[in-house]
Design a protein around this motif. Sequence first.
Motif, PDB file in Angstrom:
ATOM      1  N   ASP A   1       0.707  -0.920   0.065  1.00 47.80           N
ATOM      2  CA  ASP A   1       0.139  -0.245   0.217  1.00 47.80           C
ATOM      3  C   ASP A   1       0.694   1.455   0.095  1.00 47.80           C
ATOM      4  O   ASP A   1       0.621   2.182  -0.612  1.00 47.80           O
ATOM      5  CB  ASP A   1      -1.062  -0.144   1.353  1.00 47.80           C
ATOM      6  CG  ASP A   1      -1.748  -1.065   1.089  1.00 47.80           C
ATOM      7  OD1 ASP A   1      -2.226  -1.220  -0.267  1.00 47.80           O
ATOM      8  OD2 ASP A   1      -2.858  -1.334   1.954  1.00 47.80           O
TER       9      ASP A   1
ATOM     10  N   ARG B   1       0.268   4.282  -2.825  1.00 44.94           N
ATOM     11  CA  ARG B   1       0.129   5.575  -1.888  1.00 44.94           C
ATOM     12  C   ARG B   1       1.741   6.377  -2.676  1.00 44.94           C
ATOM     13  O   ARG B   1       0.690   7.359  -3.312  1.00 44.94           O
ATOM     14  CB  ARG B   1       0.488   5.593  -0.733  1.00 44.94           C
ATOM     15  CG  ARG B   1      -0.140   6.472  -0.201  1.00 44.94           C
ATOM     16  CD  ARG B   1      -0.498   6.481   1.300  1.00 44.94           C
ATOM     17  NE  ARG B   1       0.157   5.848   2.144  1.00 44.94           N
ATOM     18  CZ  ARG B   1      -0.391   4.897   2.719  1.00 44.94           C
ATOM     19  NH1 ARG B   1      -0.976   4.235   2.397  1.00 44.94           N
ATOM     20  NH2 ARG B   1       1.383   4.233   3.274  1.00 44.94           N
TER      21      ARG B   1
ATOM     22  N   ILE C   1      -6.774   8.054  -8.459  1.00 44.15           N
ATOM     23  CA  ILE C   1      -7.490   6.878  -8.016  1.00 44.15           C
ATOM     24  C   ILE C   1      -6.294   6.557  -7.378  1.00 44.15           C
ATOM     25  O   ILE C   1      -4.994   6.241  -7.411  1.00 44.15           O
ATOM     26  CB  ILE C   1      -8.058   5.994  -9.068  1.00 44.15           C
ATOM     27  CG1 ILE C   1      -9.261   6.923  -9.547  1.00 44.15           C
ATOM     28  CG2 ILE C   1      -8.136   4.884  -8.170  1.00 44.15           C
ATOM     29  CD1 ILE C   1      -9.307   5.973 -11.080  1.00 44.15           C
ATOM     30  N   SER C   2      -6.930   6.288  -5.794  1.00 45.62           N
ATOM     31  CA  SER C   2      -5.424   5.824  -5.328  1.00 45.62           C
ATOM     32  C   SER C   2      -5.646   4.265  -4.515  1.00 45.62           C
ATOM     33  O   SER C   2      -4.939   3.563  -4.513  1.00 45.62           O
ATOM     34  CB  SER C   2      -4.505   6.525  -4.044  1.00 45.62           C
ATOM     35  OG  SER C   2      -6.713   6.291  -2.942  1.00 45.62           O
ATOM     36  N   ASP C   3      -7.181   4.062  -3.995  1.00 45.43           N
ATOM     37  CA  ASP C   3      -7.357   2.461  -4.573  1.00 45.43           C
ATOM     38  C   ASP C   3      -7.103   1.553  -5.430  1.00 45.43           C
ATOM     39  O   ASP C   3      -7.228   1.753  -6.457  1.00 45.43           O
ATOM     40  CB  ASP C   3      -9.201   2.449  -4.178  1.00 45.43           C
ATOM     41  CG  ASP C   3      -9.533   0.877  -3.660  1.00 45.43           C
ATOM     42  OD1 ASP C   3      -9.688   0.399  -2.488  1.00 45.43           O
ATOM     43  OD2 ASP C   3      -9.556   0.732  -4.882  1.00 45.43           O
ATOM     44  N   ARG C   4      -6.070   0.869  -4.560  1.00 44.89           N
ATOM     45  CA  ARG C   4      -5.463  -0.557  -5.604  1.00 44.89           C
ATOM     46  C   ARG C   4      -6.418  -1.717  -6.446  1.00 44.89           C
ATOM     47  O   ARG C   4      -6.125  -1.300  -7.651  1.00 44.89           O
ATOM     48  CB  ARG C   4      -4.554  -1.162  -4.548  1.00 44.89           C
ATOM     49  CG  ARG C   4      -5.127  -2.507  -4.707  1.00 44.89           C
ATOM     50  CD  ARG C   4      -4.503  -3.721  -3.570  1.00 44.89           C
ATOM     51  NE  ARG C   4      -3.627  -3.259  -2.671  1.00 44.89           N
ATOM     52  CZ  ARG C   4      -1.747  -3.490  -3.132  1.00 44.89           C
ATOM     53  NH1 ARG C   4      -1.695  -3.806  -4.546  1.00 44.89           N
ATOM     54  NH2 ARG C   4      -1.285  -2.694  -2.306  1.00 44.89           N
ATOM     55  N   THR C   5      -7.581  -1.738  -6.486  1.00 44.79           N
ATOM     56  CA  THR C   5      -8.565  -2.015  -6.819  1.00 44.79           C
ATOM     57  C   THR C   5      -9.337  -1.597  -7.776  1.00 44.79           C
ATOM     58  O   THR C   5      -9.331  -2.280  -9.042  1.00 44.79           O
ATOM     59  CB  THR C   5      -9.524  -3.629  -5.588  1.00 44.79           C
ATOM     60  OG1 THR C   5      -8.707  -3.693  -5.083  1.00 44.79           O
ATOM     61  CG2 THR C   5     -10.427  -3.859  -6.445  1.00 44.79           C
ATOM     62  N   ARG C   6      -9.576  -0.102  -7.651  1.00 43.30           N
ATOM     63  CA  ARG C   6     -10.191   0.350  -8.718  1.00 43.30           C
ATOM     64  C   ARG C   6      -9.589   1.232  -9.753  1.00 43.30           C
ATOM     65  O   ARG C   6      -9.540   0.195 -10.735  1.00 43.30           O
ATOM     66  CB  ARG C   6     -10.840   1.856  -7.338  1.00 43.30           C
ATOM     67  CG  ARG C   6     -11.557   2.242  -8.965  1.00 43.30           C
ATOM     68  CD  ARG C   6     -12.020   4.139  -8.212  1.00 43.30           C
ATOM     69  NE  ARG C   6     -13.136   4.585  -8.976  1.00 43.30           N
ATOM     70  CZ  ARG C   6     -12.648   6.250  -8.476  1.00 43.30           C
ATOM     71  NH1 ARG C   6     -12.425   6.279  -7.736  1.00 43.30           N
ATOM     72  NH2 ARG C   6     -13.480   6.752  -9.968  1.00 43.30           N
TER      73      ARG C   6
END
Length: 484
Positions: free
Chosen positions: A430, A434, A462-467
């Motif tokens: 993460d 980030r 976009i910081s969410d890995r899945t998205r």
Amino acid sequence: MTGEGLNPPKVCLGFDIHYPCYLNPGFLPDLVKGKRNVKESYFNPDAKEDLGEVIDRSFRPTTELLLELLDEGFTCAFAISGTVVENLDAWYPEMLDLLSRAATHPNVELLAQTYHHSVAGQFTDLTEFTDELLMHRNLMKEHFSVTPTTFAHTDYPITPTTAEALAGAGIEAAIIEGGEGPALERDPNHTYTYRGLPVLVTHCDLSDDIAVRFPWRGWDKWPLMADQYAGWLSVSPGDCITLFLDYRIFGDFIGPEAGILEFLRALPSALAAEGIETVRPSDAARLPPHEEIGETGDPTGLPGRQRTIMQQSALEALEEAGGLVTDAEIWRRLLETEHIRRMAMRSTSCGKPLHAVSHQATYDYFASFMRILSHAEERSATIARSPKAALSLRCVPPDKAFYFSSYDRPAGYAAHSLQELANMLEFAPDDVIRYHVEREDFNRWIAQVIGDTQLAQKIWGISDRTRLRTMIQKRINKLWKRLS
């Protein structure tokens, strides 16, 4: 009990006859601008001369020696790559004629393999693997009037999918490498079955006594004599010992001054003196199977041989390149296992010469490989259905790769394509993700290096890995559809 007195094991000896299409390490895109035949700049410009030297040192004297031994009753197997047949036919037809005499001898079994000694069996889609198997079989039929039914599967572990592909192509047995994959911790001196396919397991230690340790004066068994070696085989428990050796060991990798050809000359009579019979692989495969080899339980299916990060990157890029490089000959030359083998500081031997080099040497080879593959993809993009889509999907060389890092140090891995970036976002920590999002590194690389400004804008912030990964993968899938 075999191998312990009255009934010594049989010996199945195979030779791998191949000469790789080595890369041109001096290749640079700027040096080939305006050239028509660019692909010749990708590979060793001295290939003909170098192969001629290998013929003089190894192929010719070894083949002439084996012809004498075959006439005396010795039995063995040849795996002859399509690449070496092509080159001999074009440059040294007299050597091909000599090799044909040996390959068609009644005491020789001709083995099947992939045409280009290819890594295609490690792809998720085995279409190329099957295509090369059939190409090779047709070539063997054309040049030697033989249709091989035993497959040499010694460059990487056999898997359920490759076993299924082999059986579907009419292969009746396979030689697999000991010490890895399903053969890990198996006694190599037996015939097994894997997914119902009879398999012979190469004895790596006994193969390497010849391929690796034979010329080493520091070895406590040096100098190795044929009668001594035959004695070891005679007391080795089991039904049949399978040895599979690189042909170039005899006179090239190990020079004649070490006595390697004299060893080979004396080996059949030494085996006979111990009561050891030499047999063809197909005959050994008919022995009652010791047991069915099950799955290893390792999710990668590759225990015993770990890929380096560079090898993994190259393999992923190669599979993607199958849909991007329009010149199939170039792509298939790049599929040779030797290229991947040179991307590790130390690769397995098991009948091959030991490969041990510096980290810098492996990186330099990887960099040359990726420069050539990237250039081939860029050239192909100009005639693609959607040039922009092809360019966005291409791989890039290391100097243009996306290097992952954290706030205090490099992460130690890099993405060389959009697909590899998406794959690495699955496991990148993460704090690494980030760090790059805050610096807008993903957007910048995708826009400036990959050239996909539309995707760069979509993932901004976009910081969410899945998205993040999902959006990149959707874009990749859309780009592939534009090329189909």
